[in-house]
Motif scaffolding. Structure first.
Motif, mmCIF file in Angstrom:
data_model
loop_
_atom_site.group_PDB
_atom_site.id
_atom_site.type_symbol
_atom_site.label_atom_id
_atom_site.label_comp_id
_atom_site.label_asym_id
_atom_site.label_seq_id
_atom_site.Cartn_x
_atom_site.Cartn_y
_atom_site.Cartn_z
ATOM 1 N N GLU A 58 0.813 -1.213 0.000
ATOM 2 C CA GLU A 58 0.000 0.000 0.000
ATOM 3 C C GLU A 58 0.852 1.272 0.000
ATOM 4 O OE1 GLU A 58 -2.469 -0.105 3.401
ATOM 5 O OE2 GLU A 58 -0.828 -0.185 4.862
ATOM 6 N N ASP A 59 2.122 1.150 0.372
ATOM 7 C CA ASP A 59 3.010 2.314 0.383
ATOM 8 C C ASP A 59 3.676 2.550 -0.963
ATOM 9 O OD1 ASP A 59 4.380 -0.134 0.776
ATOM 10 O OD2 ASP A 59 6.164 0.943 1.454
ATOM 11 N N VAL A 60 3.473 1.640 -1.906
ATOM 12 C CA VAL A 60 4.128 1.733 -3.214
ATOM 13 C C VAL A 60 3.276 2.596 -4.148
ATOM 14 C CG1 VAL A 60 4.998 0.469 -5.209
ATOM 15 C CG2 VAL A 60 5.190 -0.519 -2.906
ATOM 16 N N GLU A 61 3.863 3.631 -4.672
ATOM 17 C CA GLU A 61 3.167 4.521 -5.590
ATOM 18 C C GLU A 61 3.930 4.630 -6.900
ATOM 19 O OE1 GLU A 61 0.294 5.944 -5.055
ATOM 20 O OE2 GLU A 61 0.073 5.389 -2.937
ATOM 21 N N ALA A 62 3.193 4.802 -7.983
ATOM 22 C CA ALA A 62 3.837 5.105 -9.265
ATOM 23 C C ALA A 62 4.502 6.466 -9.144
ATOM 24 C CB ALA A 62 2.802 5.119 -10.387
ATOM 25 N N GLU A 63 5.718 6.593 -9.686
ATOM 26 C CA GLU A 63 6.433 7.869 -9.588
ATOM 27 C C GLU A 63 5.940 8.812 -10.679
ATOM 28 O OE1 GLU A 63 10.708 7.361 -9.394
ATOM 29 O OE2 GLU A 63 10.527 7.247 -7.231
ATOM 30 N N ASP A 64 4.790 9.395 -10.435
ATOM 31 C CA ASP A 64 4.180 10.277 -11.421
ATOM 32 C C ASP A 64 4.768 11.675 -11.346
ATOM 33 O OD1 ASP A 64 2.539 8.675 -12.889
ATOM 34 O OD2 ASP A 64 0.760 9.003 -11.654
ATOM 35 N N ILE A 65 5.430 12.074 -12.411
ATOM 36 C CA ILE A 65 5.918 13.455 -12.491
ATOM 37 C C ILE A 65 4.746 14.408 -12.700
ATOM 38 C CG2 ILE A 65 7.257 15.056 -13.915
ATOM 39 C CD1 ILE A 65 9.272 12.846 -14.378
ATOM 40 N N LEU A 66 3.758 13.963 -13.472
ATOM 41 C CA LEU A 66 2.617 14.814 -13.800
ATOM 42 C C LEU A 66 1.457 14.584 -12.844
ATOM 43 C CD1 LEU A 66 2.529 14.506 -17.700
ATOM 44 C CD2 LEU A 66 3.765 16.160 -16.290
ATOM 45 N N GLN A 67 0.824 15.669 -12.424
ATOM 46 C CA GLN A 67 -0.388 15.572 -11.627
ATOM 47 C C GLN A 67 -1.536 15.085 -12.506
ATOM 48 O OE1 GLN A 67 -1.305 19.176 -9.452
ATOM 49 N NE2 GLN A 67 0.840 19.581 -8.992
ATOM 50 N N GLU A 68 -2.543 14.487 -11.856
ATOM 51 C CA GLU A 68 -3.689 13.974 -12.612
ATOM 52 C C GLU A 68 -4.373 15.086 -13.398
ATOM 53 O OE1 GLU A 68 -4.579 10.727 -12.994
ATOM 54 O OE2 GLU A 68 -2.703 10.383 -11.928
ATOM 55 N N ALA A 69 -4.490 16.272 -12.796
ATOM 56 C CA ALA A 69 -5.141 17.391 -13.489
ATOM 57 C C ALA A 69 -4.350 17.803 -14.727
ATOM 58 C CB ALA A 69 -5.281 18.578 -12.539
ATOM 59 N N THR A 70 -3.016 17.736 -14.642
ATOM 60 C CA THR A 70 -2.169 18.069 -15.799
ATOM 61 C C THR A 70 -2.378 17.060 -16.913
ATOM 62 O OG1 THR A 70 -0.523 19.055 -14.325
ATOM 63 C CG2 THR A 70 0.192 18.507 -16.560
ATOM 64 N N LYS A 71 -2.427 15.786 -16.569
ATOM 65 C CA LYS A 71 -2.655 14.748 -17.582
ATOM 66 C C LYS A 71 -3.979 14.977 -18.297
ATOM 67 C CE LYS A 71 -0.250 11.205 -14.893
ATOM 68 N NZ LYS A 71 -0.446 9.945 -14.156
ATOM 69 N N GLN A 72 -5.030 15.250 -17.511
ATOM 70 C CA GLN A 72 -6.339 15.479 -18.119
ATOM 71 C C GLN A 72 -6.308 16.683 -19.050
ATOM 72 O OE1 GLN A 72 -8.617 14.901 -14.115
ATOM 73 N NE2 GLN A 72 -10.093 14.565 -15.736
ATOM 74 N N THR A 73 -5.612 17.755 -18.629
ATOM 75 C CA THR A 73 -5.521 18.952 -19.468
ATOM 76 C C THR A 73 -4.781 18.648 -20.770
ATOM 77 O OG1 THR A 73 -5.522 20.402 -17.528
ATOM 78 C CG2 THR A 73 -4.660 21.323 -19.562
ATOM 79 N N LEU A 74 -3.682 17.898 -20.689
ATOM 80 C CA LEU A 74 -2.901 17.562 -21.883
ATOM 81 C C LEU A 74 -3.697 16.684 -22.840
ATOM 82 C CD1 LEU A 74 0.542 16.859 -20.200
ATOM 83 C CD2 LEU A 74 0.161 18.558 -21.994
#
Length: 343
Positions: A58-74
């Motif tokens: 549960e502590d493992v996260e994808a190392e996302d450089i981009l925020q979700e809102a940025t992805k949606q905008t792009l």
């Protein structure tokens, strides 16, 4: 979270990362409990890998450089742009510029993270996720290679729109590389008259299929004749194609794609750009199951900047009623290697 093959996903599990539609809206939100219908639908629309929540990771996260809102905008911006081009309408260059500025902000804020391309792809969103991924990789490389903010923004716009010439073009219409109907020429023509853009942005679309040995298309440019923006986008474009939809065969795993690309050094791809690329892309994304040279299997839980091939791997053993957990930091355990990825 764990990053798993769709064939290993079971009803009742919880989605770890959102799935987007072609226009940038959320198709399935992170945290939703998957049903048989959902899993079958994801399979049908072309999803091959998913992030699944797991209490042991549960502590493992994808190392996302981009925020979700940025992805949606792009994704929304590139979707609207391609749709306007497809229907012959005028498209909003300012909207693309704003999307890219959000991307640049996220990259600058997360400059120590490795790039992990684990966005969930579908038949519907593949073209737009590809554009976003190429834009992300190219911009990070450009900044690491010393481009200033204005140059990085030009590169990002060119990368995001590098395939704009494919819009409305069938495969049958592009059978003769080098002539004016090739998507590189078409992209150049669509971008060169945009007053909001530097002409170099149009040259990214024109040159991203050139090769440093002079055997590329559409003009057979070689070496320094190819602009650095196009050299960067060529590397990013090649990588995303290899790991997502390899034509005529199976997609490659990240480390396999990197190995294949290094073999293209000074022939198809620029050596210095390739070296920078290998320093900033995660070849074993967080959540990936791997097999070590010790014959143990585990899950990648964290990364080391500058050592993308030497992550931290968590190994879990069930011993009776007890669970034994240990982590192996491959940056420290230099005699242990990853032998394979368990997809």
């Amino acid at each position: 979270m764990r990053y798993v093959n769709i064939d290993d996903v079971e009803a009742g599990q919880f989605l770890g990362k959102a799935v987007y539609s072609g226009n940038g809206t959320v198709l399935l939100s992170a945290g939703v409990q998957l049903t048989v219908y959902m899993v079958n639908t994801l399979n049908r629309i072309g999803v091959t890998m998913l992030y699944i929540q797991d209490p042991l990771f549960e502590d493992v996260e994808a190392e996302d450089i981009l925020q979700e809102a940025t992805k949606q905008t792009l994704i929304h911006g590139i979707s609207d742009t391609f749709e306007a081009v497809r229907s012959g309408k005028e498209w909003n260059a300012q909207k693309i510029g704003t999307s890219v500025e959000k991307l640049l902000t996220d990259i600058i804020d997360n400059k120590d993270l490795l790039i992990e391309l684990t966005e969930i792809r579908t038949v519907d969103n593949d073209q737009y996720v590809h554009a976003m991924n190429v834009c992300l990789i190219s911009t990070v490389m450009g900044i690491n290679l010393g481009l200033n903010y204005i140059q990085a923004k030009e590169l990002a716009i060119g990368a995001l729109l590098h395939d704009i010439g494919k819009t409305g073009l069938s495969a049958e219409e592009e059978i003769i590389p080098g002539v004016k109907n090739h998507h590189t020429w078409r992209g150049f023509e669509k971008l060169k008259n945009k007053r909001e853009f530097n002409l170099l942005i149009a040259h990214v679309a024109l040159q991203h299929h050139e090769r440093v040995d002079g055997l590329g298309i559409p003009r057979g440019l070689a070496g320094e004749e190819i602009h650095i923006y196009a050299k960067i986008v060529a590397v990013a474009n090649m990588y995303d194609h290899l790991i997502s939809h390899l034509e005529g065969g199976k997609s490659l795993l990240p480390h396999e794609a990197c190995e294949e690309m290094m073999a293209m050094s000074e022939q198809q791809l620029d050596r210095e750009v390739l070296i920078q690329f290998t320093r900033m892309v995660s070849v074993y994304p967080n959540g990936s199951a791997v097999r070590l040279s010790t014959k143990e299997t585990g899950v990648v839980v964290s990364q080391h900047r500058g050592l993308p091939g030497r992550p931290v791997v968590r190994i879990i053993r069930n011993e009776g009623n007890d669970i034994d957990i240990k982590e192996i930091d491959l940056a420290q355990e230099t005699t242990i290697f990853i032998e394979g990825v368990l997809a």
